[in-house]
Design a protein around this motif. Structure first.
Motif, PDB file in Angstrom:
ATOM      1  N   GLN A 164      36.489  44.053  36.210  1.00  0.00           N
ATOM      2  CA  GLN A 164      37.111  43.503  37.409  1.00  0.00           C
ATOM      3  C   GLN A 164      37.898  44.567  38.171  1.00  0.00           C
ATOM      4  O   GLN A 164      37.870  44.626  39.391  1.00  0.00           O
ATOM      5  CB  GLN A 164      38.047  42.363  36.977  1.00  0.00           C
ATOM      6  CG  GLN A 164      38.824  41.715  38.075  1.00  0.00           C
ATOM      7  CD  GLN A 164      38.077  40.562  38.687  1.00  0.00           C
ATOM      8  OE1 GLN A 164      38.114  39.449  38.198  1.00  0.00           O
ATOM      9  NE2 GLN A 164      37.388  40.818  39.764  1.00  0.00           N
TER      10      GLN A 164
ATOM     11  N   SER B 289      35.340  37.078  38.700  1.00  0.00           N
ATOM     12  CA  SER B 289      36.533  36.239  38.654  1.00  0.00           C
ATOM     13  C   SER B 289      36.153  34.776  38.459  1.00  0.00           C
ATOM     14  O   SER B 289      36.866  34.041  37.777  1.00  0.00           O
ATOM     15  CB  SER B 289      37.392  36.436  39.900  1.00  0.00           C
ATOM     16  OG  SER B 289      36.700  36.027  41.030  1.00  0.00           O
TER      17      SER B 289
ATOM     18  N   LEU C 256      42.975  35.815  40.817  1.00  0.00           N
ATOM     19  CA  LEU C 256      41.827  36.726  40.945  1.00  0.00           C
ATOM     20  C   LEU C 256      40.780  36.113  41.859  1.00  0.00           C
ATOM     21  O   LEU C 256      40.202  36.791  42.713  1.00  0.00           O
ATOM     22  CB  LEU C 256      41.205  37.002  39.572  1.00  0.00           C
ATOM     23  CG  LEU C 256      41.977  37.889  38.606  1.00  0.00           C
ATOM     24  CD1 LEU C 256      41.255  37.932  37.268  1.00  0.00           C
ATOM     25  CD2 LEU C 256      42.111  39.292  39.153  1.00  0.00           C
TER      26      LEU C 256
END
Lengths: 115, 494
Positions: free
Chosen positions: B10, B45, B83
């Protein structure tokens, strides 16, 4: 705690206030960057002072010494120094472009130009 | 293999894509790379949120070093929720970015825009996902440094001075956060946030802990532009290229409010933060000040971007108010508002980006009668505007509704008055733009509609999606409200 035993922390406070005063009171953008540098340096000193253990030596493993200072704050400060340098570099770069665009780096003049 | 490393990917993906942009250098390729990265982040996410809803928490040790010593990525529902917001906004903004950027940034600097954009995304995602207090500071600085650079990219020379002002404020804020982290380390000897909270629970309250708390609040207050510390925000949003203000308005302040929630609820524990120092009353006063001040100043502005910036300050006030109520419903209202406002404000700023694309200005006076020449933009602007006011069937209504409900539940009737008063002010400032666009005659208009411009299909596309999201989450609230409720009950009953 006597004055001398906390001498480092007094230095931190005084340096921090000097830096802060320069940022607020000075009209020259370049000097503001210097102020920020002093401000950040005081924080570095604070971290390094925290790592000190009374009577401790450098944190190297050997048979004679058993008491070490904490190395972690020092490592953290290396990172923080890098961050500080990047901030200074970016600030100076922006000042150069401000100077070529406005022809001045005086805060008061620039504030008038902004309107 | 990949699924267990998702938390690291991420952050690492945009971080790797950023220098790749400099190497590629080509306008189109960098744009495609940015979109691909953002979409990948969004997919990651989503899958993290999915996993967290079942498993509750995921921890990931960086480089295999276990938690109190190594850097740990800590994902609970709140993290995954944030996120999702940030990566969704980033994806939609990056799709529309191309056309607006080519108009507002010198063509030899466009690849730098994508580089700084990706770095900023890295910083923001990192701030959310990390479970280590010092790592948090580093990510905050990555996000901030790239946002100073990205603001100063515009052709408008005033953007330089705004960026410098933001740099001074931001650096002081970040340094305060660093001091706070240092003092906490001095007391507990750890930097891991979950470890810190356990250690603090066993440590007697001392002046050091209180000082750390105060430094942290001031630092994060500057970063999140909470009312008396908001001075950098209006200039930064007004003079930067419109896509930049779009992205910053949707993400930066929300991420820092997330950090505030994280520190208050997960690190210090809200009993300490609120009851011991009666800190919540201070926050309430600040929040009410922000709500009223932001709305009143928004009315006075001529530049639409500046108006929206002041409206952002008042919206931040709503979030802080929800936080300060210390009830489950209040915190849920705060989180819902973070979700909704991220999309509403981005939608509004994108509409302004389209206006600037056609007219090269965002002055309300000069826009008179514009709705007749370009009706579609103003219909989309109107929908998002109604959402900011809080008209039913839009997501803005949902946020205000829950905030009012939470205030009444907590017994603070006064706040209902403040919220309603601010909504009336919102009608006035959005109304001023609508009035000028729909009801003033075209003859007063100074600006000329540039007919030779190609229609910015991609900008319209992302604007349409934002408007759709605005309406969708005003009607169907499973994602924003229900998850926010779960998060707040998790945080308060921990």
């Amino acid at each position: 705690m006597s004055f001398l035993s906390s001498f480092n922390y007094w230095a931190v406070i005084i340096l921090m206030m000097i830096g802060f005063y320069i940022i607020i009171a000075n009209n020259n953008l370049l000097k503001k960057i210097i102020g920020i540098n002093i401000f950040q340096t005081s924080i570095f000193i604070m971290f390094i002072s925290m790592g000190k253990v009374v009577d401790g030596t450098a944190p190297i493993l050997n048979e004679i010494n058993t008491l070490y200072s904490s190395p972690l704050p020092h490592v953290l400060i290396l990172t923080a120094i890098v961050v500080g340098i990047s901030t200074t570099a970016l600030g100076l770069a922006i000042i150069i472009r401000i100077h070529s665009a406005f022809g001045t780096i005086d805060d008061d003049v620039l504030k008038k130009e902004m309107e | 293999m990949i699924s267990s490393n998702l938390p690291a990917l991420q952050v690492v993906l945009p971080l790797l894509a950023a220098p790749l942009c400099i190497i590629l250098h080509n306008r189109k390729l960098t744009w495609i790379l940015t979109i691909t990265t953002c979409i990948t982040c969004f997919v990651i996410s989503c899958s993290l949120l999915n996993r967290v809803l079942i498993e509750n928490t995921i921890t990931y040790s960086m480089g295999g070093w276990l938690a109190p010593w190594g850097i740990e990525y800590y994902i609970d529902k709140l993290t995954a929720y944030m996120l999702l917001i940030i990566s969704a906004v980033a994806t939609l903004v990056s799709i529309g970015a191309k056309e607006s950027i080519e108009n507002e940034i010198a063509s030899d600097r466009i690849y730098l825009f994508y580089t700084t954009f990706l770095l900023n995304l890295t910083g923001l995602l990192g701030v959310i996902i990390t479970g280590d207090a010092f790592n948090l500071f580093v990510f905050i600085e990555i996000a901030s440094l790239s946002s100073y650079a990205i603001i100063s990219l515009g052709k408008d020379k005033r953007s330089l001075y705004s960026a410098f002002k933001y740099l001074i404020f931001g650096t002081i804020g970040a340094s305060f956060i660093l001091i706070s982290v240092g003092l906490l380390y001095a007391v507990t000897g750890t930097l891991n946030i979950s470890d810190l909270s356990q250690q603090l629970a066993h440590t007697e309250n001392s002046a050091t802990i209180t000082t750390a708390f105060v430094f942290f609040i001031i630092g994060i207050g500057i970063k999140a532009a909470i009312f008396p510390l908001h001075l950098w925000l209006p200039d930064a949003y007004t003079h930067s290229p419109s896509i930049v203000s779009t992205f910053l308005a949707g993400t930066t302040t929300k991420v820092f409010i997330y950090v505030l929630i994280r520190f208050i609820y997960s690190l210090y524990g809200y009993e300490y933060s609120f009851y011991l120092e009666s800190f919540n009353y201070l926050l309430m006063i600040v929040a009410c000040g922000a709500i009223v001040y932001g709305s009143i100043l928004a009315i006075k502005q001529d530049s639409i971007k500046r108006l929206l910036a002041y409206s952002s300050i008042s919206q931040i006030g709503y979030m802080i108010l929800g936080l300060a109520l210390i009830t489950e419903l209040g915190l849920a209202a705060c989180l819902t508002n973070m979700f909704n406002h991220a999309f509403i404000k981005t939608g509004l700023f994108l509409a302004v980006a389209v206006i600037i694309y056609y007219y090269q200005s965002d002055s309300i006076k000069q826009l008179s009668g514009m709705a007749k020449t370009s009706p579609l933009i103003f219909i989309l602007f109107l929908i998002s505007g109604l959402s900011i006011i809080g008209v039913p069937l839009t997501s803005g209504f949902i946020s205000k509704w829950y905030l009012i409900k939470a205030s009444i539940d907590a017994g603070y009737w006064f706040f209902v008055l403040v919220i309603v008063f601010s909504s009336v002010l919102a009608i006035i400032y959005i109304g001023r733009i609508i009035e000028s666009a729909y009801f003033k005659s075209e003859e007063n208009r100074i600006l000329i509609y540039d007919e030779n411009r190609k229609t910015p299909y991609l900008l319209f596309f992302s604007l349409l999606i934002f408007t759709f999201i605005n309406i969708y989450f005003g009607i169907e609230t499973t994602l924003n409200v229900d998850i926010a409720m779960q998060i707040s009950s998790d945080l308060i009953n921990k």
